[in-house]
Write a protein that holds these residues in place. Structure first.
Motif, PDB file in Angstrom:
ATOM      1  N   GLU A 142       5.355  -1.876  -5.350  1.00  0.00           N
ATOM      2  CA  GLU A 142       5.151  -1.700  -6.562  1.00  0.00           C
ATOM      3  C   GLU A 142       4.422  -0.446  -7.235  1.00  0.00           C
ATOM      4  OE1 GLU A 142       2.753  -5.108  -7.777  1.00  0.00           O
ATOM      5  OE2 GLU A 142       4.203  -6.562  -7.346  1.00  0.00           O
ATOM      6  N   ASN A 143       3.952   0.337  -5.956  1.00  0.00           N
ATOM      7  CA  ASN A 143       3.315   1.603  -6.289  1.00  0.00           C
ATOM      8  C   ASN A 143       4.268   2.932  -6.250  1.00  0.00           C
ATOM      9  OD1 ASN A 143       0.772   0.649  -6.521  1.00  0.00           O
ATOM     10  ND2 ASN A 143       0.344   0.623  -4.483  1.00  0.00           N
ATOM     11  N   ILE A 144       5.620   2.367  -5.999  1.00  0.00           N
ATOM     12  CA  ILE A 144       6.718   3.438  -5.800  1.00  0.00           C
ATOM     13  C   ILE A 144       7.429   3.737  -7.292  1.00  0.00           C
ATOM     14  CG2 ILE A 144       9.112   4.348  -4.757  1.00  0.00           C
ATOM     15  CD1 ILE A 144       7.999   2.869  -2.326  1.00  0.00           C
ATOM     16  N   SER A 145       7.277   4.825  -7.583  1.00  0.00           N
ATOM     17  CA  SER A 145       8.034   5.420  -8.971  1.00  0.00           C
ATOM     18  C   SER A 145       9.165   6.475  -8.866  1.00  0.00           C
ATOM     19  CB  SER A 145       6.806   5.955  -9.866  1.00  0.00           C
ATOM     20  OG  SER A 145       6.349   6.968  -9.423  1.00  0.00           O
ATOM     21  N   ASP A 146       9.300   6.929  -9.978  1.00  0.00           N
ATOM     22  CA  ASP A 146      10.667   7.906  -9.913  1.00  0.00           C
ATOM     23  C   ASP A 146      10.303   9.142  -9.135  1.00  0.00           C
ATOM     24  OD1 ASP A 146      11.620   6.320 -11.712  1.00  0.00           O
ATOM     25  OD2 ASP A 146      11.506   7.554 -13.477  1.00  0.00           O
ATOM     26  N   THR A 147       9.000   9.511  -8.798  1.00  0.00           N
ATOM     27  CA  THR A 147       8.526  10.802  -7.942  1.00  0.00           C
ATOM     28  C   THR A 147       8.994  10.611  -6.488  1.00  0.00           C
ATOM     29  OG1 THR A 147       6.294   9.961  -7.803  1.00  0.00           O
ATOM     30  CG2 THR A 147       6.910  11.296  -9.686  1.00  0.00           C
ATOM     31  N   GLU A 199       0.789  -1.263  -0.042  1.00  0.00           N
ATOM     32  CA  GLU A 199       0.018   0.145   0.220  1.00  0.00           C
ATOM     33  C   GLU A 199       0.895   1.443  -0.035  1.00  0.00           C
ATOM     34  OE1 GLU A 199      -3.119  -0.229  -0.441  1.00  0.00           O
ATOM     35  OE2 GLU A 199      -3.522  -2.389  -0.141  1.00  0.00           O
ATOM     36  N   LEU A 200       2.078   1.098   0.039  1.00  0.00           N
ATOM     37  CA  LEU A 200       3.075   2.212   0.092  1.00  0.00           C
ATOM     38  C   LEU A 200       3.223   3.064  -1.303  1.00  0.00           C
ATOM     39  CD1 LEU A 200       4.295   3.477   2.545  1.00  0.00           C
ATOM     40  CD2 LEU A 200       6.611   2.324   1.892  1.00  0.00           C
ATOM     41  N   THR A 201       3.031   4.101  -1.265  1.00  0.00           N
ATOM     42  CA  THR A 201       3.394   4.943  -2.341  1.00  0.00           C
ATOM     43  C   THR A 201       4.636   5.914  -2.127  1.00  0.00           C
ATOM     44  OG1 THR A 201       1.795   6.654  -1.933  1.00  0.00           O
ATOM     45  CG2 THR A 201       0.829   4.996  -2.835  1.00  0.00           C
ATOM     46  N   SER A 202       4.827   6.775  -3.510  1.00  0.00           N
ATOM     47  CA  SER A 202       5.889   7.677  -3.419  1.00  0.00           C
ATOM     48  C   SER A 202       5.891   8.834  -2.507  1.00  0.00           C
ATOM     49  CB  SER A 202       6.167   8.410  -4.928  1.00  0.00           C
ATOM     50  OG  SER A 202       6.333   7.225  -5.900  1.00  0.00           O
ATOM     51  N   ALA A 203       4.517   8.957  -1.988  1.00  0.00           N
ATOM     52  CA  ALA A 203       4.501  10.050  -0.636  1.00  0.00           C
ATOM     53  C   ALA A 203       5.316   9.933   0.344  1.00  0.00           C
ATOM     54  CB  ALA A 203       2.808  10.174  -0.538  1.00  0.00           C
ATOM     55  N   SER A 204       5.495   8.586   0.858  1.00  0.00           N
ATOM     56  CA  SER A 204       6.255   8.618   1.906  1.00  0.00           C
ATOM     57  C   SER A 204       7.570   8.824   1.794  1.00  0.00           C
ATOM     58  CB  SER A 204       6.132   6.853   2.380  1.00  0.00           C
ATOM     59  OG  SER A 204       4.740   6.687   2.668  1.00  0.00           O
ATOM     60  N   LEU A 205       8.154   8.305   0.620  1.00  0.00           N
ATOM     61  CA  LEU A 205       9.538   8.898   0.389  1.00  0.00           C
ATOM     62  C   LEU A 205       9.724  10.119   0.244  1.00  0.00           C
ATOM     63  CD1 LEU A 205      10.640   5.954  -2.171  1.00  0.00           C
ATOM     64  CD2 LEU A 205      10.883   5.985   0.469  1.00  0.00           C
ATOM     65  N   GLN A 206       8.886  11.019  -0.233  1.00  0.00           N
ATOM     66  CA  GLN A 206       8.926  12.301  -0.310  1.00  0.00           C
ATOM     67  C   GLN A 206       8.817  13.055   0.969  1.00  0.00           C
ATOM     68  OE1 GLN A 206       5.708  13.438  -2.674  1.00  0.00           O
ATOM     69  NE2 GLN A 206       6.471  12.713  -4.759  1.00  0.00           N
ATOM     70  N   ALA A 207       8.040  12.522   2.094  1.00  0.00           N
ATOM     71  CA  ALA A 207       8.122  12.863   3.178  1.00  0.00           C
ATOM     72  C   ALA A 207       9.515  12.481   3.947  1.00  0.00           C
ATOM     73  CB  ALA A 207       7.113  12.131   4.151  1.00  0.00           C
ATOM     74  N   LEU A 208      10.217  11.434   3.613  1.00  0.00           N
ATOM     75  CA  LEU A 208      11.423  11.000   4.243  1.00  0.00           C
ATOM     76  C   LEU A 208      12.346  11.959   3.545  1.00  0.00           C
ATOM     77  CD1 LEU A 208      13.294   9.196   5.823  1.00  0.00           C
ATOM     78  CD2 LEU A 208      13.299   7.419   3.614  1.00  0.00           C
ATOM     79  N   ALA A 209      12.386  12.416   2.183  1.00  0.00           N
ATOM     80  CA  ALA A 209      13.483  13.392   1.745  1.00  0.00           C
ATOM     81  C   ALA A 209      13.110  14.703   2.456  1.00  0.00           C
ATOM     82  CB  ALA A 209      13.124  13.464   0.034  1.00  0.00           C
ATOM     83  N   GLU A 259      17.718  -0.556  -2.307  1.00  0.00           N
ATOM     84  CA  GLU A 259      17.129  -1.928  -2.861  1.00  0.00           C
ATOM     85  C   GLU A 259      15.875  -1.318  -3.379  1.00  0.00           C
ATOM     86  OE1 GLU A 259      17.223  -5.056  -0.454  1.00  0.00           O
ATOM     87  OE2 GLU A 259      19.424  -4.444   0.304  1.00  0.00           O
ATOM     88  N   MET A 260      15.403  -1.319  -4.989  1.00  0.00           N
ATOM     89  CA  MET A 260      14.305  -1.049  -5.424  1.00  0.00           C
ATOM     90  C   MET A 260      13.844  -1.903  -6.597  1.00  0.00           C
ATOM     91  SD  MET A 260      16.013   2.487  -7.006  1.00  0.00           S
ATOM     92  CE  MET A 260      17.802   2.300  -7.790  1.00  0.00           C
ATOM     93  N   ASP A 261      14.190  -3.257  -6.252  1.00  0.00           N
ATOM     94  CA  ASP A 261      13.945  -4.346  -7.270  1.00  0.00           C
ATOM     95  C   ASP A 261      12.219  -4.259  -7.248  1.00  0.00           C
ATOM     96  OD1 ASP A 261      13.660  -6.970  -5.421  1.00  0.00           O
ATOM     97  OD2 ASP A 261      14.750  -5.560  -4.793  1.00  0.00           O
ATOM     98  N   ASN A 262      11.548  -4.778  -8.317  1.00  0.00           N
ATOM     99  CA  ASN A 262      10.169  -5.019  -8.464  1.00  0.00           C
ATOM    100  C   ASN A 262       9.384  -3.446  -8.248  1.00  0.00           C
ATOM    101  OD1 ASN A 262       9.643  -7.995  -9.006  1.00  0.00           O
ATOM    102  ND2 ASN A 262      11.516  -7.881  -7.670  1.00  0.00           N
ATOM    103  N   THR A 263      10.005  -2.349  -8.623  1.00  0.00           N
ATOM    104  CA  THR A 263       9.207  -1.245  -8.646  1.00  0.00           C
ATOM    105  C   THR A 263       8.943  -0.799  -9.916  1.00  0.00           C
ATOM    106  OG1 THR A 263      11.335  -0.172  -8.485  1.00  0.00           O
ATOM    107  CG2 THR A 263      10.097  -0.626  -6.218  1.00  0.00           C
ATOM    108  N   ARG A 264       8.526   0.654  -9.897  1.00  0.00           N
ATOM    109  CA  ARG A 264       8.118   1.238 -10.970  1.00  0.00           C
ATOM    110  C   ARG A 264       9.230   2.231 -11.527  1.00  0.00           C
ATOM    111  NH1 ARG A 264       2.173   3.044 -10.315  1.00  0.00           N
ATOM    112  NH2 ARG A 264       2.343   3.862 -12.343  1.00  0.00           N
ATOM    113  N   ILE A 265      10.197   2.372 -11.233  1.00  0.00           N
ATOM    114  CA  ILE A 265      11.407   3.178 -11.478  1.00  0.00           C
ATOM    115  C   ILE A 265      11.569   2.930 -12.985  1.00  0.00           C
ATOM    116  CG2 ILE A 265      11.961   3.370  -9.095  1.00  0.00           C
ATOM    117  CD1 ILE A 265      14.592   1.528  -9.974  1.00  0.00           C
ATOM    118  N   THR A 266      12.243   4.124 -13.522  1.00  0.00           N
ATOM    119  CA  THR A 266      12.730   3.987 -15.078  1.00  0.00           C
ATOM    120  C   THR A 266      14.344   4.231 -14.943  1.00  0.00           C
ATOM    121  OG1 THR A 266      12.083   6.290 -15.328  1.00  0.00           O
ATOM    122  CG2 THR A 266      10.364   4.757 -15.623  1.00  0.00           C
TER     123      THR A 266
END
Length: 675
Positions: free
Chosen positions: A476-481, A449-459, A497-504
């Motif tokens: 799987e819901n985490i992307s480049d943003t 259920e985790l998305t890129s919003a959590s990483l933005q808060a961490l940054a 470690e970011m395997d099996n994610t939506r990064i580009t």
């Protein structure tokens, strides 16, 4: 002629003296006047036949230069004892005159005269001030001297301390004295058998423990399954009574032996009973009663231990700092977690795979029970927790309600592991991460259920400066943003470690740019120097990662920086990126990294160019296959057009008598290119 009268005695003496004065040998010699202290004038020369006629003195009658042994100094006594006479020029010093007629041919020169002549030849100093050389006596040799046996016992033990345990056991077969020394307890104050437990026989291990029992402070018997039947033989369990660190992880031991070890060692500071079937709540009760100094306890994977036994240890051991109780039951007991809250001494708490942990238990652990609530902030007014390491991995019952209680209560937390807690969302994770100023390690693996919003808060959190390790695999819901801000605002990031994610590929390009900026700040390396891995990226099984992003990483790792100053040398990166990517590309990446790590940047660049050309060739080949398909369709369309035109010319087809429209587009251009 009358005979002259015979001279009397006085005249006869005077005539003899006049005859002596006319002698040729005394023609050039003049005699000084007699005095109380006669000396020769500076121009006179002495002779062996010259005898002083001076009056007698208290020291005897000696001439001033009566001997060649005087070396040009007066030997007559003076008012000041030991005062040398006037120094004569080297040309006026008396010389030794030897006449062949005065001695036989076989005669030899006296030894004292030879020694005096040698002394005058090499040293012009006063004879009486020369140092006296004493003959040194040889050092007496000790009979039956044995270097090793005569060495102090403490020195021999200190020599044996430089050997590894396996080498000490091998040395015990040299002799009886060595055997006794090798099994001396002073050599085994720290006994860690986890490194050689497969190579040492059970008899030798038992002998070491029994002989060194009173001296052993640290005893680690991890994996020593060969002692299964020997715990009660030869007093093995009773030997050690002064242990401070004790580990039986993975051993096959009975319950009575475990209790015996715990009863006899009241100074224990660290206990590791991980995975023991013989570890029970009764053993923890013994620990609570007899080990008040305990600071570290590991009872992970102990099926016969639950919250009741752990609670007794927490209540009795006031210095407990580390508790590892992974996959144990009884954590739904709120009283247990509330007791830990009241003590507030834990710095490391590991509760992975504890399915009994609930939101209420976690809330009691963080903010206690019925704590006072601040009206303005709606937060509990409690002392901050001292936890630095918290592992809640695979505690699936906990939800956002329990995790939110961690916010603002963990100012010293450095490592947080929440992997596979599938119920967590951005609502709780973002709130907790924004209040961790000392966070270094974060594990959020498989939070669906985790998305890129959590990483933005961490940054944007205050702890972004210390963040070093991040794991977001299978999110799987985490992307480049979400990942790009982490790379841009976390300067100490060393592993992600970011395997099996939506990064580009943008993430890999940003990682290469970040590493390039770090290398510009640091001092570059010259050709042949060895770099280090500054960042590790795990990006396999990411569908949006292509070879272009991998190519950017390889270029950054072996990029040569041209010197800006005149006459300067070109430099290479001092830190590189370690990459784990798609398995078809991984062999090339590993070989490139291997060449860079040994400082061979030229070979690494050559490999990158070959791989780059090969990938371009593959793309061109794939594009060429599509072109052939288009050409095949163009030929079919042209054939159909030819049939239509023939039918129109004969007037029998459906298009007979009508005007043909001009064709345009890819098919027509392909047809033209074919023609």
């Amino acid at each position: 002629m009358d005979e002259q009268p015979k001279p009397k005695h006085r005249h006869r003496l005077m005539r003899g003296l006049s005859r002596m004065s006319s002698s040729p040998s005394l023609a050039k010699l003049t005699r000084s006047r007699s005095s109380s202290n006669p000396i020769y004038r500076a121009g006179d020369r002495g002779s062996m036949s010259c005898v002083s006629l001076a009056s007698a003195s208290p020291f005897g009658s000696y001439g001033s230069y009566a001997s060649e042994l005087s070396a040009g100094y007066s030997t007559a006594p003076t008012s000041v004892p030991g005062t040398p006479g006037p120094e004569l020029p080297l040309s006026t010093k008396p010389r030794l005159h030897l006449f062949a007629a005065d001695r036989p041919r076989t005669a030899t020169m006296p030894s004292d005269i030879i020694a005096s002549a040698r002394m005058n030849a090499f040293d012009e100093a006063d004879y009486f001030n020369l140092p006296v050389q004493k003959a040194s006596k040889p050092f007496p040799r000790r009979p039956n001297f044995n270097f090793w046996e005569d060495m102090p016992f403490e020195v021999r033990l200190e020599i044996f301390r430089f050997l590894r345990p396996r080498e000490i056991v091998q040395c015990s077969a040299v002799s009886k004295s060595w055997h006794k020394m090798c099994y001396d307890g002073q050599l085994w104050s720290r006994l860690d058998a986890s490194e050689y437990y497969r190579d040492i026989p059970a008899d030798s291990l038992v002998k070491i423990i029994t002989n060194a029992g009173p001296f052993v402070r640290d005893l680690n018997l991890r994996g020593c399954v060969q002692l299964r039947e020997r715990w009660n033989s030869k007093g093995l369990a009773d030997a050690c009574r002064n242990l401070e660190n004790f580990s039986l992880e993975g051993c096959k031991i009975d319950r009575a032996s475990v209790h015996c070890f715990l009863l006899q060692n009241t100074r224990l500071v660290s206990i590791n009973l991980s995975g023991l079937q013989a570890a029970t709540n009764a053993g923890l009760k013994i620990v609570a009663q007899h080990c008040p100094k305990l600071e570290e306890l590991n009872v992970s994977w102990c099926q016969n231990i639950d919250g009741k036994g752990i609670k007794k240890v927490v209540e009795s051991c006031a210095n407990l700092k580390e508790l590892r109780a992974g996959e144990t039951g009884g954590w739904d007991d709120v009283d247990l977690t509330h007791e830990i809250f009241k003590r507030n001494t834990l710095e490391r708490l590991v509760l992975n795979n504890c399915d009994s942990l609930t939101d209420d238990s976690l809330s009691a652990l963080m903010i206690g029970i019925d704590s006072e609530i601040d009206v303005l902030t709606e937060r509990a007014i409690v002392p901050p927790r001292k936890l630095k390491y918290l592992d809640l991995s695979r505690c699936r019952p906990i939800t956002d309600k329990g995790v939110k209680t961690m916010a603002h209560n963990l100012p010293f937390l450095e490592s947080l592991l929440l992997s596979k807690c599938s119920s967590l969302t951005d609502d709780s994770v973002s709130e907790v991460l924004s209040t961790l100023p000392s966070l270094v390690n974060l594990d959020l693996e498989e939070l669906e259920e985790l998305t890129s919003a959590s990483l933005q808060a961490l940054a944007a959190a205050p702890g972004r400066e210390q963040l070093s390790h991040l794991c977001i695999s299978y999110c799987e819901n985490i992307s480049d943003t979400g990942v790009l801000p982490i790379l841009q605002h976390c300067p100490r990031l060393a592993s992600i470690e970011m395997d099996n994610t939506r990064i580009t590929d943008l993430v890999l390009i940003e990682a290469a740019a970040t590493m390039a900026s770090r290398n510009r700040v640091a001092r570059g390396l010259y050709s042949g120097d060895i770099p280090t891995i500054g960042m590790r990226l795990v990006a396999y099984d990411c569908a949006n990662i292509t070879w272009s992003g991998i190519n950017c990483i390889l270029t950054c790792n072996a990029q040569e920086t041209r010197a800006t100053t005149q006459g300067g040398k070109s430099t290479f990166p001092s830190q590189i990126i370690g990459l784990k990517c798609f398995y078809n590309w991984q062999p090339t990446v590993d070989e490139h990294t291997k060449r860079v790590m040994r400082g061979d940047f030229v070979a690494a660049t050559r490999l990158w160019r070959k791989w780059h050309d090969w990938m371009l060739y593959q793309e061109e080949a794939a594009a060429g296959g599509n072109t052939r398909a288009r050409r095949r369709r163009a030929r079919r369309a042209e054939a159909a057009h030819a049939e239509e035109e023939e039918a129109a010319g004969s007037g029998t087809g459906p298009g007979a008598g009508r005007r043909r429209r001009a064709r345009s587009g890819p098919a027509a251009s392909s047809g033209c290119s074919m023609m």
